[in-house]
Scaffold this motif. Structure first.
Motif, mmCIF file in Angstrom:
data_model
loop_
_atom_site.group_PDB
_atom_site.id
_atom_site.type_symbol
_atom_site.label_atom_id
_atom_site.label_comp_id
_atom_site.label_asym_id
_atom_site.label_seq_id
_atom_site.Cartn_x
_atom_site.Cartn_y
_atom_site.Cartn_z
ATOM 1 N N ASP A 1 38.032 51.242 36.631
ATOM 2 C CA ASP A 1 37.613 49.839 36.667
ATOM 3 C C ASP A 1 38.391 49.077 37.734
ATOM 4 O O ASP A 1 37.835 48.220 38.442
ATOM 5 C CB ASP A 1 37.829 49.206 35.298
ATOM 6 C CG ASP A 1 37.399 47.745 35.268
ATOM 7 O OD1 ASP A 1 36.191 47.478 35.365
ATOM 8 O OD2 ASP A 1 38.284 46.877 35.159
ATOM 9 N N GLY A 2 39.703 49.396 37.852
ATOM 10 C CA GLY A 2 40.507 48.735 38.871
ATOM 11 C C GLY A 2 40.068 49.095 40.277
ATOM 12 O O GLY A 2 40.080 48.258 41.182
ATOM 13 N N ILE A 3 39.660 50.356 40.461
ATOM 14 C CA ILE A 3 39.208 50.799 41.781
ATOM 15 C C ILE A 3 37.879 50.155 42.143
ATOM 16 O O ILE A 3 37.661 49.716 43.281
ATOM 17 C CB ILE A 3 39.098 52.338 41.811
ATOM 18 C CG1 ILE A 3 40.491 52.965 41.656
ATOM 19 C CG2 ILE A 3 38.443 52.805 43.099
ATOM 20 C CD1 ILE A 3 40.460 54.470 41.479
ATOM 21 N N VAL A 4 36.971 50.093 41.183
ATOM 22 C CA VAL A 4 35.622 49.589 41.456
ATOM 23 C C VAL A 4 35.596 48.066 41.518
ATOM 24 O O VAL A 4 34.984 47.467 42.434
ATOM 25 C CB VAL A 4 34.635 50.095 40.381
ATOM 26 C CG1 VAL A 4 33.265 49.447 40.568
ATOM 27 C CG2 VAL A 4 34.525 51.611 40.439
ATOM 28 N N ASN A 5 36.239 47.415 40.566
ATOM 29 C CA ASN A 5 36.125 45.956 40.455
ATOM 30 C C ASN A 5 37.350 45.195 40.971
ATOM 31 O O ASN A 5 37.305 43.965 41.074
ATOM 32 C CB ASN A 5 35.892 45.563 38.992
ATOM 33 C CG ASN A 5 34.610 46.162 38.436
ATOM 34 O OD1 ASN A 5 33.586 46.178 39.118
ATOM 35 N ND2 ASN A 5 34.659 46.669 37.209
ATOM 36 N N GLY A 6 38.442 45.907 41.223
ATOM 37 C CA GLY A 6 39.642 45.228 41.703
ATOM 38 C C GLY A 6 39.524 44.815 43.159
ATOM 39 O O GLY A 6 38.585 45.203 43.861
ATOM 40 N N GLU A 7 40.505 44.064 43.597
ATOM 41 C CA GLU A 7 40.521 43.588 44.978
ATOM 42 C C GLU A 7 41.868 43.902 45.616
ATOM 43 O O GLU A 7 42.908 43.822 44.963
ATOM 44 C CB GLU A 7 40.244 42.081 45.041
ATOM 45 C CG GLU A 7 38.863 41.676 44.539
ATOM 46 C CD GLU A 7 38.637 40.176 44.653
ATOM 47 O OE1 GLU A 7 39.576 39.473 45.097
ATOM 48 O OE2 GLU A 7 37.538 39.711 44.299
ATOM 49 N N GLY A 8 41.811 44.251 46.892
ATOM 50 C CA GLY A 8 43.028 44.437 47.671
ATOM 51 C C GLY A 8 43.993 45.437 47.067
ATOM 52 O O GLY A 8 43.676 46.598 46.831
ATOM 53 N N ARG A 9 45.212 44.943 46.776
ATOM 54 C CA ARG A 9 46.301 45.795 46.296
ATOM 55 C C ARG A 9 46.005 46.415 44.934
ATOM 56 O O ARG A 9 46.485 47.506 44.629
ATOM 57 C CB ARG A 9 47.575 44.958 46.233
ATOM 58 C CG ARG A 9 48.827 45.734 45.899
ATOM 59 C CD ARG A 9 50.055 44.884 46.189
ATOM 60 N NE ARG A 9 51.258 45.533 45.723
ATOM 61 C CZ ARG A 9 51.814 45.335 44.521
ATOM 62 N NH1 ARG A 9 51.223 44.494 43.672
ATOM 63 N NH2 ARG A 9 52.912 45.963 44.163
ATOM 64 N N VAL A 10 45.204 45.746 44.114
ATOM 65 C CA VAL A 10 44.877 46.268 42.787
ATOM 66 C C VAL A 10 44.145 47.601 42.899
ATOM 67 O O VAL A 10 44.384 48.533 42.118
ATOM 68 C CB VAL A 10 44.018 45.250 42.003
ATOM 69 C CG1 VAL A 10 43.528 45.856 40.686
ATOM 70 C CG2 VAL A 10 44.811 43.993 41.737
ATOM 71 N N ARG A 11 43.254 47.709 43.868
ATOM 72 C CA ARG A 11 42.518 48.958 44.055
ATOM 73 C C ARG A 11 43.456 50.104 44.406
ATOM 74 O O ARG A 11 43.334 51.212 43.882
ATOM 75 C CB ARG A 11 41.470 48.787 45.148
ATOM 76 C CG ARG A 11 40.281 47.933 44.742
ATOM 77 C CD ARG A 11 39.216 47.945 45.807
ATOM 78 N NE ARG A 11 38.010 47.243 45.375
ATOM 79 C CZ ARG A 11 36.907 47.132 46.101
ATOM 80 N NH1 ARG A 11 36.872 47.653 47.330
ATOM 81 N NH2 ARG A 11 35.850 46.500 45.640
ATOM 82 N N TRP A 12 44.385 49.825 45.317
ATOM 83 C CA TRP A 12 45.330 50.868 45.721
ATOM 84 C C TRP A 12 46.246 51.261 44.569
ATOM 85 O O TRP A 12 46.538 52.447 44.372
ATOM 86 C CB TRP A 12 46.147 50.394 46.919
ATOM 87 C CG TRP A 12 45.351 50.295 48.177
ATOM 88 C CD1 TRP A 12 44.902 49.159 48.795
ATOM 89 C CD2 TRP A 12 44.894 51.385 48.980
ATOM 90 N NE1 TRP A 12 44.191 49.459 49.937
ATOM 91 C CE2 TRP A 12 44.173 50.826 50.069
ATOM 92 C CE3 TRP A 12 45.009 52.767 48.892
ATOM 93 C CZ2 TRP A 12 43.584 51.612 51.055
ATOM 94 C CZ3 TRP A 12 44.429 53.553 49.875
ATOM 95 C CH2 TRP A 12 43.723 52.977 50.942
#
Length: 206
Positions: A34-45
Motif C-alpha cells: 500500500d505504501g509503494i502504490v499509494n505513498g508519495e516520495g520518501r514513503v514509497r522508498w
C-alpha cells in the motif's frame, strides 16, 4: 532380499510457524504494498526497503525451516543455513530445551522441530509419572500411555526417536557415508541485507 521400509520422504515442519509466518508475511506485503502504490516520495522508498528487509526474515524464521530425513542423509534447513548430514556422520539427536543433532563433534539446532514444554507437562500428567525427561527414550522403549496409539509423548520427542531409528538403520549403508556440509542461504541473506542497508541509508539521509 526385500528392501527395508524407510522414511525417504519424511519432512518435519512446524505447523504453527507456517501459519503464523504466512499471516505475518501477508500483513507486511499488504502494508508495504500500500505504501509503494499509494505513498508519495520518501514513503514509497521506505515501504520498498521495508518489504525487501522484512519479507526474507519472516520467510527465514517461519516458512523456511524444515528437516528432511531420507535413506542416505538428514538435511536440516534452518533460517540461514542448510546442513546436510550423511547418516554415518550423525552421532546423536536430542530434544532438550531445543532439538539438536550432534555430528562430527559439532552441534546443530533443528528449528523445524520445536520443543514444547507444555506438551511435556501434559504427557507427564497423563502418564502419572514424576519429572518429565528432557531426552526421549531410545527406539524400542515402551510408549507413555494415554496418547494416540498409546503414545502421548511430545511431537519433538517422537520425531527425535524416528530420526534416531533411521540413523541406526542406515548409518552403515555405503550411500550414507561422508562428512557434514553446510550451505548458507544467500537467497535470504542478500535481499535482507540490501533492504536493511537501504532502510538505514534512508533514515540517515532523512
Amino acid at each position: 532380499m526385500s528392501e527395508q521400509p524407510g522414511y525417504a520422504d519424511h519432512v518435519y515442519r512446524s505447523g504453527s510457524a507456517l501459519v503464523g509466518g504466512a499471516l505475518l508475511l501477508a500483513l507486511v506485503v499488504l502494508l508495504c504494498g500500500d505504501g509503494i502504490v499509494n505513498g508519495e516520495g520518501r514513503v514509497r522508498w521506505l515501504s520498498a526497503a521495508g518489504l525487501l528487509f522484512l519479507a526474507p526474515l519472516i520467510t527465514a524464521f517461519s516458512l523456511r525451516p524444515a528437516v528432511y530425513a531420507g535413506r542416505e542423509r538428514l538435511r536440516v534447513r534452518n533460517p540461514f543455513r542448510t546442513i546436510t548430514l550423511p547418516w554415518a556422520a550423525v552421532d546423536d539427536v536430542r530434544a532438550g530445551y531445543s532439538t539438536e543433532v550432534f555430528a562430527d563433534g559439532r552441534k546443530y539446532q533443528m528449528w523445524a522441530i520445536p520443543v514444547s514444554l507444555r506438551q511435556r507437562k501434559k504427557a507427564l500428567r497423563q502418564s502419572g509419572g514424576g519429572r518429565a525427561p528432557l531426552v526421549p527414550p531410545r527406539p524400542g522403549a515402551a510408549p507413555v500411555p494415554g496418547g494416540r496409539g498409546g503414545d502421548s509423548r511430545p511431537q519433538a520427542d517422537q520425531a527425535v526417536e524416528e530420526i534416531l531409528e533411521l540413523s541406526g538403520r542406515h548409518s552403515a549403508d555405503e550411500a550414507a557415508q561422508g562428512a557434514p556440509s553446510v550451505r548458507w542461504a544467500y537467497e535470504i541473506l542478500v535481499p535482507a541485507a540490501a533492504g536493511g542497508a537501504a532502510l538505514l541509508l534512508l533514515t540517515v539521509l532523512g
